[in-house]
Design a protein around this motif. Structure first.
Motif, PDB file in Angstrom:
ATOM      1  N   SER A  37      20.262   1.090  -2.408  1.00  0.00           N
ATOM      2  CA  SER A  37      20.553   2.174  -3.365  1.00  0.00           C
ATOM      3  C   SER A  37      20.370   2.354  -3.867  1.00  0.00           C
ATOM      4  CB  SER A  37      20.923   3.969  -2.928  1.00  0.00           C
ATOM      5  OG  SER A  37      20.755   4.539  -3.297  1.00  0.00           O
ATOM      6  N   ILE A  38      19.544   1.492  -5.164  1.00  0.00           N
ATOM      7  CA  ILE A  38      19.437   1.754  -6.849  1.00  0.00           C
ATOM      8  C   ILE A  38      18.672   3.047  -7.379  1.00  0.00           C
ATOM      9  CG2 ILE A  38      18.825   0.330  -8.713  1.00  0.00           C
ATOM     10  CD1 ILE A  38      18.541  -2.227  -6.205  1.00  0.00           C
ATOM     11  N   ALA A  39      19.376   3.321  -8.096  1.00  0.00           N
ATOM     12  CA  ALA A  39      19.471   4.940  -8.966  1.00  0.00           C
ATOM     13  C   ALA A  39      18.654   5.703  -8.582  1.00  0.00           C
ATOM     14  CB  ALA A  39      17.957   4.064  -9.851  1.00  0.00           C
ATOM     15  N   GLY A  40      19.274   6.406  -7.416  1.00  0.00           N
ATOM     16  CA  GLY A  40      18.912   6.888  -6.537  1.00  0.00           C
ATOM     17  C   GLY A  40      17.617   6.514  -5.983  1.00  0.00           C
ATOM     18  N   LEU A  41      17.117   5.355  -5.257  1.00  0.00           N
ATOM     19  CA  LEU A  41      15.938   5.311  -4.903  1.00  0.00           C
ATOM     20  C   LEU A  41      16.614   4.412  -3.605  1.00  0.00           C
ATOM     21  CD1 LEU A  41      13.744   3.920  -7.800  1.00  0.00           C
ATOM     22  CD2 LEU A  41      13.639   6.290  -6.604  1.00  0.00           C
ATOM     23  N   GLU A  42      15.556   4.994  -2.212  1.00  0.00           N
ATOM     24  CA  GLU A  42      16.596   3.869  -1.458  1.00  0.00           C
ATOM     25  C   GLU A  42      15.384   3.142  -1.293  1.00  0.00           C
ATOM     26  OE1 GLU A  42      19.028   4.924   0.199  1.00  0.00           O
ATOM     27  OE2 GLU A  42      19.469   5.920  -1.124  1.00  0.00           O
ATOM     28  N   PHE A  43      15.758   1.603  -0.707  1.00  0.00           N
ATOM     29  CA  PHE A  43      15.242   0.874  -0.282  1.00  0.00           C
ATOM     30  C   PHE A  43      15.514  -0.168   1.147  1.00  0.00           C
ATOM     31  CE2 PHE A  43      15.166   0.844  -4.998  1.00  0.00           C
ATOM     32  CZ  PHE A  43      13.606   1.214  -4.661  1.00  0.00           C
ATOM     33  N   PRO A  44      14.956  -0.473   1.749  1.00  0.00           N
ATOM     34  CA  PRO A  44      15.140  -1.028   3.201  1.00  0.00           C
ATOM     35  C   PRO A  44      15.741  -2.072   3.335  1.00  0.00           C
ATOM     36  CG  PRO A  44      12.543  -1.063   3.282  1.00  0.00           C
ATOM     37  CD  PRO A  44      13.105  -0.200   1.927  1.00  0.00           C
ATOM     38  N   ASN A  45      15.924  -3.079   1.844  1.00  0.00           N
ATOM     39  CA  ASN A  45      15.925  -4.360   2.145  1.00  0.00           C
ATOM     40  C   ASN A  45      16.061  -4.715   0.397  1.00  0.00           C
ATOM     41  OD1 ASN A  45      13.675  -6.549   1.275  1.00  0.00           O
ATOM     42  ND2 ASN A  45      13.482  -5.246   3.667  1.00  0.00           N
ATOM     43  N   PRO A  46      16.582  -5.832  -0.108  1.00  0.00           N
ATOM     44  CA  PRO A  46      17.093  -5.862  -1.623  1.00  0.00           C
ATOM     45  C   PRO A  46      16.142  -6.630  -1.331  1.00  0.00           C
ATOM     46  CG  PRO A  46      19.147  -6.681  -0.425  1.00  0.00           C
ATOM     47  CD  PRO A  46      17.788  -6.463   0.679  1.00  0.00           C
ATOM     48  N   ILE A  47      15.238  -7.449  -0.666  1.00  0.00           N
ATOM     49  CA  ILE A  47      13.823  -8.408  -0.968  1.00  0.00           C
ATOM     50  C   ILE A  47      12.800  -7.612  -2.274  1.00  0.00           C
ATOM     51  CG2 ILE A  47      12.515 -10.216  -0.670  1.00  0.00           C
ATOM     52  CD1 ILE A  47      15.530 -10.704   0.082  1.00  0.00           C
ATOM     53  N   GLY A  48      12.028  -8.152  -3.111  1.00  0.00           N
ATOM     54  CA  GLY A  48      11.095  -7.238  -3.326  1.00  0.00           C
ATOM     55  C   GLY A  48      10.362  -8.102  -4.059  1.00  0.00           C
ATOM     56  N   LEU A  49       9.041  -8.004  -4.237  1.00  0.00           N
ATOM     57  CA  LEU A  49       7.339  -8.220  -4.463  1.00  0.00           C
ATOM     58  C   LEU A  49       7.208  -8.002  -5.776  1.00  0.00           C
ATOM     59  CD1 LEU A  49       5.474 -10.966  -4.354  1.00  0.00           C
ATOM     60  CD2 LEU A  49       4.819  -8.812  -3.206  1.00  0.00           C
ATOM     61  N   GLY A  50       7.293  -9.033  -7.163  1.00  0.00           N
ATOM     62  CA  GLY A  50       7.117  -8.541  -8.536  1.00  0.00           C
ATOM     63  C   GLY A  50       5.550  -8.570  -8.509  1.00  0.00           C
ATOM     64  N   ALA A  51       4.872  -7.967  -9.607  1.00  0.00           N
ATOM     65  CA  ALA A  51       3.848  -7.207 -10.185  1.00  0.00           C
ATOM     66  C   ALA A  51       3.252  -8.232 -10.294  1.00  0.00           C
ATOM     67  CB  ALA A  51       3.783  -6.570 -11.730  1.00  0.00           C
ATOM     68  N   GLY A  52       3.504  -9.633 -11.001  1.00  0.00           N
ATOM     69  CA  GLY A  52       2.416 -10.600 -11.387  1.00  0.00           C
ATOM     70  C   GLY A  52       2.055 -11.216  -9.904  1.00  0.00           C
ATOM     71  N   MET A  53       2.223 -11.121  -8.633  1.00  0.00           N
ATOM     72  CA  MET A  53       1.952 -11.518  -7.362  1.00  0.00           C
ATOM     73  C   MET A  53       0.635 -11.025  -7.476  1.00  0.00           C
ATOM     74  SD  MET A  53       2.282 -13.566  -5.106  1.00  0.00           S
ATOM     75  CE  MET A  53       1.538 -14.033  -3.385  1.00  0.00           C
ATOM     76  N   ASP A  54       0.617  -9.584  -7.045  1.00  0.00           N
ATOM     77  CA  ASP A  54      -1.285  -9.384  -6.891  1.00  0.00           C
ATOM     78  C   ASP A  54      -1.320  -8.381  -8.476  1.00  0.00           C
ATOM     79  OD1 ASP A  54      -3.355  -8.137  -5.731  1.00  0.00           O
ATOM     80  OD2 ASP A  54      -2.388  -7.453  -4.503  1.00  0.00           O
ATOM     81  N   LYS A  55      -1.797  -8.482  -9.506  1.00  0.00           N
ATOM     82  CA  LYS A  55      -1.659  -8.257 -10.716  1.00  0.00           C
ATOM     83  C   LYS A  55      -3.254  -7.141 -10.971  1.00  0.00           C
ATOM     84  CE  LYS A  55      -3.844 -11.756 -12.623  1.00  0.00           C
ATOM     85  NZ  LYS A  55      -3.092 -13.381 -13.466  1.00  0.00           N
ATOM     86  N   ASN A  56      -4.416  -7.335  -9.724  1.00  0.00           N
ATOM     87  CA  ASN A  56      -5.090  -6.446 -10.274  1.00  0.00           C
ATOM     88  C   ASN A  56      -4.654  -5.855  -9.069  1.00  0.00           C
ATOM     89  OD1 ASN A  56      -6.259  -7.357 -12.160  1.00  0.00           O
ATOM     90  ND2 ASN A  56      -7.260  -9.324 -10.527  1.00  0.00           N
ATOM     91  N   ALA A  57      -3.754  -5.620  -8.120  1.00  0.00           N
ATOM     92  CA  ALA A  57      -3.889  -5.120  -6.681  1.00  0.00           C
ATOM     93  C   ALA A  57      -4.625  -4.751  -5.797  1.00  0.00           C
ATOM     94  CB  ALA A  57      -3.590  -3.073  -6.936  1.00  0.00           C
ATOM     95  N   ILE A  58      -4.859  -5.856  -5.513  1.00  0.00           N
ATOM     96  CA  ILE A  58      -6.421  -6.479  -4.594  1.00  0.00           C
ATOM     97  C   ILE A  58      -6.030  -5.971  -2.980  1.00  0.00           C
ATOM     98  CG2 ILE A  58      -7.652  -6.783  -6.269  1.00  0.00           C
ATOM     99  CD1 ILE A  58      -8.347  -9.980  -5.106  1.00  0.00           C
ATOM    100  N   SER A  59      -4.912  -6.698  -2.573  1.00  0.00           N
ATOM    101  CA  SER A  59      -3.956  -6.913  -1.299  1.00  0.00           C
ATOM    102  C   SER A  59      -2.826  -6.438  -0.835  1.00  0.00           C
ATOM    103  CB  SER A  59      -4.112  -8.291  -1.526  1.00  0.00           C
ATOM    104  OG  SER A  59      -2.661  -9.082  -2.109  1.00  0.00           O
ATOM    105  N   LEU A  60      -2.843  -4.981  -2.203  1.00  0.00           N
ATOM    106  CA  LEU A  60      -0.967  -4.710  -1.617  1.00  0.00           C
ATOM    107  C   LEU A  60      -0.930  -4.146   0.192  1.00  0.00           C
ATOM    108  CD1 LEU A  60      -0.794  -2.684  -5.194  1.00  0.00           C
ATOM    109  CD2 LEU A  60       0.757  -4.602  -4.170  1.00  0.00           C
ATOM    110  N   PRO A  61      -1.739  -3.446   0.336  1.00  0.00           N
ATOM    111  CA  PRO A  61      -2.076  -2.415   2.023  1.00  0.00           C
ATOM    112  C   PRO A  61      -1.263  -3.925   2.481  1.00  0.00           C
ATOM    113  CG  PRO A  61      -3.568  -2.084   1.511  1.00  0.00           C
ATOM    114  CD  PRO A  61      -3.294  -2.949  -0.381  1.00  0.00           C
ATOM    115  N   PHE A  62      -1.855  -5.639   2.547  1.00  0.00           N
ATOM    116  CA  PHE A  62      -1.882  -6.399   3.309  1.00  0.00           C
ATOM    117  C   PHE A  62      -0.049  -6.887   2.586  1.00  0.00           C
ATOM    118  CE2 PHE A  62      -0.942 -11.341   3.856  1.00  0.00           C
ATOM    119  CZ  PHE A  62      -1.637 -11.259   5.075  1.00  0.00           C
ATOM    120  N   LEU A  63      -0.161  -7.239   1.519  1.00  0.00           N
ATOM    121  CA  LEU A  63       1.769  -7.485   0.967  1.00  0.00           C
ATOM    122  C   LEU A  63       2.277  -6.724   1.706  1.00  0.00           C
ATOM    123  CD1 LEU A  63       0.590  -8.722  -2.742  1.00  0.00           C
ATOM    124  CD2 LEU A  63       1.171 -10.058  -0.500  1.00  0.00           C
TER     125      LEU A  63
END
Length: 98
Positions: free
Chosen positions: A54-80
């Motif tokens: 829990s960070i700043a009141g937001l709940e996340f299932p795990n601490p592993i994140g993917l940064g915005a630069g990986m898919d900067k045009n948001a073409i594969s977000l559902p897959f990612l």
């Protein structure tokens, strides 16, 4: 092994940005068609309450994140999103994957 002997040699024949954008387009197409989506999600997602954060009141299932630069045009977000990340950022958006 498939990556090492089949996928990597193909990808490394292209300029890095071409390989990156092509891979994301393929991932986006797979997500839109539903091919492999649930299989990948079942294989890679891990639900363990001990990993939840829990960070700043937001709940996340795990601490592993993917940064915005990986898919900067948001073409594969559902897959990612099916790859088991606890959080993904896209430009100025923040999405919990849980």
């Amino acid at each position: 092994m498939i990556y090492e002997y089949a996928i990597r040699p193909i990808l490394f024949n292209f300029p890095p940005e071409t390989a990156h954008s092509g891979t994301l387009r393929i991932a986006g197409a797979l997500a839109r068609t539903g091919i492999m989506g649930k299989t990948i999600e079942r294989a890679l997602s891990l639900e363990d309450k001990r990993l939840a954060v829990s960070i700043a009141g937001l709940e996340f299932p795990n601490p592993i994140g993917l940064g915005a630069g990986m898919d900067k045009n948001a073409i594969s977000l559902p897959f990612l999103g099916q790859l088991g990340f606890g959080v993904m950022t896209q430009r100025n958006l923040l999405s919990s994957c849980g």
